[in-house]
Design an enzyme around this catalytic site. Structure first.
Site, PDB file in Angstrom:
ATOM      1  N   ARG A   5       0.183 -12.315  -4.559  1.00  0.00           N
ATOM      2  CA  ARG A   5       0.367 -11.888  -3.214  1.00  0.00           C
ATOM      3  C   ARG A   5       1.250 -10.286  -2.987  1.00  0.00           C
ATOM      4  NH1 ARG A   5       1.163 -17.116  -0.877  1.00  0.00           N
ATOM      5  NH2 ARG A   5      -0.855 -17.791  -0.146  1.00  0.00           N
TER       6      ARG A   5
ATOM      7  N   LYS B  41      -4.138   4.011  -1.087  1.00  0.00           N
ATOM      8  CA  LYS B  41      -5.376   3.350  -1.149  1.00  0.00           C
ATOM      9  C   LYS B  41      -5.759   2.969  -2.574  1.00  0.00           C
ATOM     10  CE  LYS B  41      -8.030   5.854   2.251  1.00  0.00           C
ATOM     11  NZ  LYS B  41      -9.156   6.825   2.744  1.00  0.00           N
TER      12      LYS B  41
ATOM     13  N   ARG C 207      -5.911  10.308   9.399  1.00  0.00           N
ATOM     14  CA  ARG C 207      -6.130  10.432   7.926  1.00  0.00           C
ATOM     15  C   ARG C 207      -7.727  10.597   7.299  1.00  0.00           C
ATOM     16  NH1 ARG C 207      -3.582   6.165   3.557  1.00  0.00           N
ATOM     17  NH2 ARG C 207      -4.681   7.059   1.619  1.00  0.00           N
TER      18      ARG C 207
ATOM     19  N   HIS D 274     -15.799  13.339  -9.215  1.00  0.00           N
ATOM     20  CA  HIS D 274     -15.574  13.121  -7.956  1.00  0.00           C
ATOM     21  C   HIS D 274     -15.427  14.439  -7.417  1.00  0.00           C
ATOM     22  CE1 HIS D 274     -14.212  11.505  -3.980  1.00  0.00           C
ATOM     23  NE2 HIS D 274     -13.092  12.140  -4.244  1.00  0.00           N
TER      24      HIS D 274
HETATM   25  N1  GLY Z   1      -8.303  10.259  -0.593  1.00  0.00           N
HETATM   26  C1  GLY Z   1      -8.442  10.008   0.798  1.00  0.00           C
HETATM   27  C2  GLY Z   1      -7.261   9.228   1.496  1.00  0.00           C
HETATM   28  O1  GLY Z   1      -6.217   8.904   0.581  1.00  0.00           O
HETATM   29  O2  GLY Z   1      -7.189   8.970   2.386  1.00  0.00           O
END
Ligand code: GLY
Length: 360
Positions: free
Chosen positions: A118, A140, A245, A269
């Site tokens: 977790r 992310k 964001r 990318h």
């Molecule tokens: N790469 C886009 C973000 O981190 O929101």
């Protein structure tokens, strides 16, 4: 040249440091272990980085998991292998997963760290320009599925990011350019990031393009720092992408579609994002969101950095169909970030009819 930037995520009341320096790569291991008083850890390292820096980094063979390069490696099988490795090594809640590599390594390692027991400590050592300015900051983490990129993931902040600029010396030209596309993206969104300072990134990139392309570390350091500051300004206010964001996705909706249509094989990318930037500036001009002057300024900047050297045969229609399948599209509406003024962007619904007139 030690540098430390603190990231404070408002929603989580969590703070973590981003270090940036040109110290010896040989010292990185002991530094991380001492900073976190680590007894057990697993280093997930890109194969390329391992070949170039394995000896210098000096991690023992049973401390590392070598990940082959390429987006295709960010899959469930490798995630499972990393977790199995953690289990075999007996990693516990006080242990850490350390990612050494580009965005692919950072994303899959972060996702493993967010789910193993977790959540255990996650440390990023980005070795590509793209990972330094974008993917290693902001939390992310994800893996891809057969249905698309980053479809299984989490928001999971690292406990520290160690940027050593020396890694950039050996970065191949294609990967370097890929990172530059994200850098240029920040120039187009700078004012909307609502950072504490006006960095003037657009003009800095225009004036110092040659030095940056030459990888002059004095200029690269400044550029990386500014991009990180801009990213922090955004993610501290909106960690989970409920509003602000989204602007970080400027150029990405089209870019992701291009990557997907070519099975992540033809474009990096960043290259795909550069085509996305080109598309959205054309679109914004056609819809009168921006004037010809700003479109020209943006086009000149993009050309200065030498993007767009590949020809591809997808019609805009095909790309739009793919964009409609994106996880961010809802009810046949494609949400895009559009430019409105130098440094400013906003979210808008894509006018598909206008976009179709806009074949790149
Ligand atoms: N790469 C886009 C973000 O981190 O929101």
């Amino acid at each position: 040249m030690p540098n430390k930037i603190e990231v404070e995520i408002e929603e989580r009341k969590k703070t973590y440091p981003i270090y940036m320096d040109t110290d010896s790569i040989e010292d990185l291991k002991s530094r991380i272990i001492n900073d976190f008083n680590l007894k057990k850890y697993l280093v997930v390292i890109s194969e390329k980085v391992y070949k170039l820096y394995g000896k210098k980094l000096n991690f023992k063979s049973d401390e590392i998991f070598i990940l082959k390069d390429g987006e295709i490696q960010k899959n469930f099988k490798n995630y499972q292998r990393i977790i199995q490795c953690c289990e075999k090594k007996g990693l516990n809640r006080k242990s850490a997963l350390i990612a050494v590599g580009g965005g692919v390594v950072g994303d899959i390692t972060g996702f493993a760290a967010s789910t193993y027991m977790r959540g255990i400590t996650f440390i990023q050592v980005p070795t590509t320009l793209l990972a330094c300015v974008d993917s290693s900051v902001g939390g992310k983490v994800a893996i891809d599925t057969d249905f698309g990129k980053n479809l299984v993931g989490a928001f999971y902040q690292p406990s520290a990011v160690y940027i050593n600029l020396n890694f950039l010396n050996t970065l191949d030209e294609i990967q370097f350019k890929s990172g530059l596309a994200e850098v240029v993206k920040y120039a187009f969104i700078e004012k909307s990031c609502e950072a504490r300072f006006d960095f003037g990134l657009f003009d800095f990139l225009s004036v110092h393009c040659a030095k940056i392309l030459d990888r002059d570390l004095r200029f690269l350091e400044k550029v990386i720092k500014v991009c990180i500051e801009l990213k922090i300004a955004v993610v501290t206010k909106d960690e989970k992408e409920s509003g602000l964001r989204k602007i970080l996705n400027f150029g990405h909706t089209y870019g992701h579609a291009l990557e997907k249509l070519t099975n992540y094989k033809m474009f990096t990318h960043g290259e795909a994002v550069a085509y996305g930037l080109h598309f959205i500036f054309n679109y914004a001009h056609k819809t009168k969101l921006i004037d010809a002057n700003y479109k020209e300024l943006a086009t000149v900047l993009l050309h200065k950095f030498g993007f767009y050297d590949k020809t591809f045969k997808f019609s805009t229609q095909k790309l739009i169909q793919t964009m409609l399948k994106d996880k961010k599209a809802e009810d046949n509406i494609i949400k895009v970030i559009v430019p409105i003024m130098k440094g400013y962007v906003k979210e808008s619904d894509l006018d598909i009819d206008v976009a179709l007139l806009n074949n790149v």
